[in-house]
Design a protein around this motif. Sequence first.
Motif, mmCIF file in Angstrom:
data_model
loop_
_atom_site.group_PDB
_atom_site.id
_atom_site.type_symbol
_atom_site.label_atom_id
_atom_site.label_comp_id
_atom_site.label_asym_id
_atom_site.label_seq_id
_atom_site.Cartn_x
_atom_site.Cartn_y
_atom_site.Cartn_z
ATOM 1 N N LYS A 421 98.408 -22.757 34.320
ATOM 2 C CA LYS A 421 97.555 -21.577 34.113
ATOM 3 C C LYS A 421 98.405 -20.442 33.545
ATOM 4 C CE LYS A 421 94.185 -22.382 37.838
ATOM 5 N NZ LYS A 421 93.677 -21.866 39.118
ATOM 6 N N GLN A 422 97.768 -19.609 32.735
ATOM 7 C CA GLN A 422 98.519 -18.513 32.110
ATOM 8 C C GLN A 422 97.574 -17.388 31.735
ATOM 9 O OE1 GLN A 422 101.449 -20.174 29.572
ATOM 10 N NE2 GLN A 422 101.844 -18.265 28.488
ATOM 11 N N PRO A 423 97.902 -16.149 32.072
ATOM 12 C CA PRO A 423 97.028 -15.026 31.706
ATOM 13 C C PRO A 423 97.002 -14.837 30.188
ATOM 14 C CG PRO A 423 98.683 -14.375 33.332
ATOM 15 C CD PRO A 423 99.069 -15.711 32.828
ATOM 16 N N ILE A 424 95.956 -14.183 29.718
ATOM 17 C CA ILE A 424 95.801 -13.936 28.285
ATOM 18 C C ILE A 424 96.873 -12.954 27.799
ATOM 19 C CG2 ILE A 424 94.169 -12.008 28.569
ATOM 20 C CD1 ILE A 424 92.605 -13.151 26.197
ATOM 21 N N HIS A 425 97.318 -13.132 26.562
ATOM 22 C CA HIS A 425 98.311 -12.260 25.899
ATOM 23 C C HIS A 425 99.611 -12.164 26.693
ATOM 24 C CE1 HIS A 425 94.833 -11.500 23.584
ATOM 25 N NE2 HIS A 425 94.397 -10.432 24.194
ATOM 26 N N SER A 426 100.007 -13.281 27.307
ATOM 27 C CA SER A 426 101.270 -13.300 28.064
ATOM 28 C C SER A 426 102.088 -14.528 27.697
ATOM 29 C CB SER A 426 100.992 -13.307 29.577
ATOM 30 O OG SER A 426 100.176 -12.239 29.947
ATOM 31 N N PRO A 427 102.505 -14.647 26.438
ATOM 32 C CA PRO A 427 103.304 -15.821 26.051
ATOM 33 C C PRO A 427 104.638 -15.839 26.774
ATOM 34 C CG PRO A 427 103.221 -14.210 24.255
ATOM 35 C CD PRO A 427 102.280 -13.733 25.304
ATOM 36 N N ILE A 428 105.122 -17.047 27.075
ATOM 37 C CA ILE A 428 106.363 -17.214 27.839
ATOM 38 C C ILE A 428 107.401 -17.893 26.936
ATOM 39 C CG2 ILE A 428 107.410 -18.379 29.832
ATOM 40 C CD1 ILE A 428 104.691 -18.193 31.218
ATOM 41 N N PRO A 429 108.623 -17.367 26.843
ATOM 42 C CA PRO A 429 109.668 -18.016 26.040
ATOM 43 C C PRO A 429 109.911 -19.444 26.505
ATOM 44 C CG PRO A 429 110.370 -15.838 26.780
ATOM 45 C CD PRO A 429 109.092 -16.145 27.501
ATOM 46 N N VAL A 430 110.290 -20.302 25.582
ATOM 47 C CA VAL A 430 110.391 -21.728 25.886
ATOM 48 C C VAL A 430 111.421 -22.016 26.969
ATOM 49 C CG1 VAL A 430 112.059 -22.197 24.033
ATOM 50 C CG2 VAL A 430 110.540 -24.016 24.827
ATOM 51 N N GLU A 431 112.508 -21.216 27.034
ATOM 52 C CA GLU A 431 113.541 -21.482 28.043
ATOM 53 C C GLU A 431 113.007 -21.252 29.459
ATOM 54 O OE1 GLU A 431 114.470 -17.346 26.261
ATOM 55 O OE2 GLU A 431 113.777 -19.329 25.580
ATOM 56 N N LYS A 432 112.125 -20.265 29.613
ATOM 57 C CA LYS A 432 111.531 -20.024 30.937
ATOM 58 C C LYS A 432 110.491 -21.094 31.268
ATOM 59 C CE LYS A 432 112.404 -15.056 31.193
ATOM 60 N NZ LYS A 432 111.832 -13.708 31.314
ATOM 61 N N GLN A 433 109.780 -21.571 30.240
ATOM 62 C CA GLN A 433 108.842 -22.679 30.467
ATOM 63 C C GLN A 433 109.595 -23.901 30.995
ATOM 64 O OE1 GLN A 433 106.110 -23.660 27.280
ATOM 65 N NE2 GLN A 433 106.278 -21.627 26.395
ATOM 66 N N VAL A 434 110.758 -24.173 30.396
ATOM 67 C CA VAL A 434 111.553 -25.336 30.812
ATOM 68 C C VAL A 434 111.942 -25.218 32.277
ATOM 69 C CG1 VAL A 434 113.803 -26.466 30.524
ATOM 70 C CG2 VAL A 434 112.421 -25.893 28.510
ATOM 71 N N VAL A 435 112.342 -24.016 32.709
ATOM 72 C CA VAL A 435 112.806 -23.831 34.090
ATOM 73 C C VAL A 435 111.681 -24.081 35.095
ATOM 74 C CG1 VAL A 435 113.661 -22.135 35.746
ATOM 75 C CG2 VAL A 435 114.678 -22.264 33.477
ATOM 76 N N ILE A 436 110.493 -23.496 34.846
ATOM 77 C CA ILE A 436 109.410 -23.665 35.830
ATOM 78 C C ILE A 436 108.898 -25.109 35.845
ATOM 79 C CG2 ILE A 436 107.545 -22.911 34.269
ATOM 80 C CD1 ILE A 436 107.817 -22.230 38.079
ATOM 81 N N LEU A 437 108.893 -25.766 34.680
ATOM 82 C CA LEU A 437 108.469 -27.178 34.653
ATOM 83 C C LEU A 437 109.517 -28.067 35.314
ATOM 84 C CD1 LEU A 437 106.900 -27.366 31.067
ATOM 85 C CD2 LEU A 437 105.696 -27.388 33.245
#
Length: 513
Positions: A421-437
């Motif tokens: 899930k992700q709020p609108i207009h709140s893109p996340i940098p790929v490095e942070k996506q990698v950490v949470i996944l």
Amino acid sequence: MSIKAEEISALIKQQLEGYNNELDVQETGIVTYVGDGIARAHGLQNALSGELLDFGQGIFGMVQNLEANDVGITILGDDTNIREGDSVKRTGRIMEVPVGDELIGRVVNSIGEPVDGKGDIKADGHMPIERKAPGVMERQSVSEPLQTGMKAIDSLIPIGRGQRELIIGDRKTGKTSIAIDTILNQKDQNMICIYVAIGQKASTVRSSVSTLEKYGAMDYTIVVNAGPSEPASLLYIAPYAGATMGEYFMHKGKHVLIIYDDLSKQADAYRELSLILRRPPGREAYPGDIFYTHSRLLERAAKLSDELGGGSMTALPIVQTQAGDVSAYIPTNVISITDGQIFLDADSFYSGVRPAVDAGTSVSRVGGDAQIKAMKKVSGTLRLDLASYHELESFAQFGSDLDDATKAKLDRGARTVEVLKQPIHSPIPVEKQVVILYALTHGFLDKIEIEDVLRYQSELFDFLDQSHKDLLDNIAKTGQLPEEADMDAAIKDFEQTFQPTQKNDQSQAVSND
């Protein structure tokens, strides 16, 4: 005094030569019919398909039908001042639009005229709206990722630069939001974005432009707007105009993202034009070349070879479905042209899962080639986890006695849905996506309550920014996943500071009583 015959003939020849130099021959025709945004003209025997015709008074048309006795013309603008019997002349130019750096940051109409009240545009030149797509030998394979900033897309349905990825779903399921958020995430990514709004309400387009301005995205974005009140001809040519503006940058070695919002309305506009021009209708009354209309547009998206500069144009067409029916005519056409689709599910959207990406129906035919290695490692099992979760979820509601393995799968699946899930207009940098996944797939979230997952994610990002910035920088620069020991140590450090939400034991006691 006598005048010689040779002198007279020389003088006449000189006069004729001068007369020929001043002579301006233009082929003109007579309007025989006008109405519903189209006109017919007799006498333009040498007119070309797609050629611009001049009706005078600043009104132009584009040749669509070439018939035995007359030509069918779509009028690019208001037709109220055109009358039967008026003359119309050829310009000798194929329909073209202005291109260049001056267009960046501006809102223009389908023929490249500014509509944002910020003054005229000094274009670098003009290019025809219809151009042949790059051939096989002029392309290279899609391998460079285009990050959308959305975990559900970058992990499950990765998009590469030069790809064509369809965004498809019912109305009001967040299709435009995904497109706008993808543009927002291109900041500082060396990407020029073009947003083509076809048949969108003026208030909707204004809201989208305001959002882009608010987040600084108009600094690298061109908006092409063809509103619902404009003639069908302008709605039809809008995506081609946007593609031409993008190709100008692509052939200069730059990277372009173009969004067509949406091709369903463009198809309807083309159907309207075709029926008025008396072209034979086919399935669902669309003309027989409706597939070609979309294929010649979307084929222009490409990753050019290094010899041609290595530029790219990535297309994200949007198509609207009726009650989730992806087997309708236009959706199946565009699905077969594109390199995958992001399907948005209305039920998920209304239940609060946003972006409402259906991982089972969505696919990217480029796949892992468009992902950094770190993302490929941490997202490998996500699709299977989600699929088994949704399957078990439907069975679990009928039975209360579940074994530990099934409970564990259900718990992991519920947390996977929550993480994506992700709020609108709140893109996340790929490095942070990698950490949470990584935290999700390595079990760090299994003991976190579902309602705490998004707070856990937010606080983890803040903690890493302050205490382990080198870890994030390493992923961003190399694209590789750091050593597991380093990742585990950083997440464990954070967990010592994380405070789970305290359950209200008193309210539970009251409810038990």
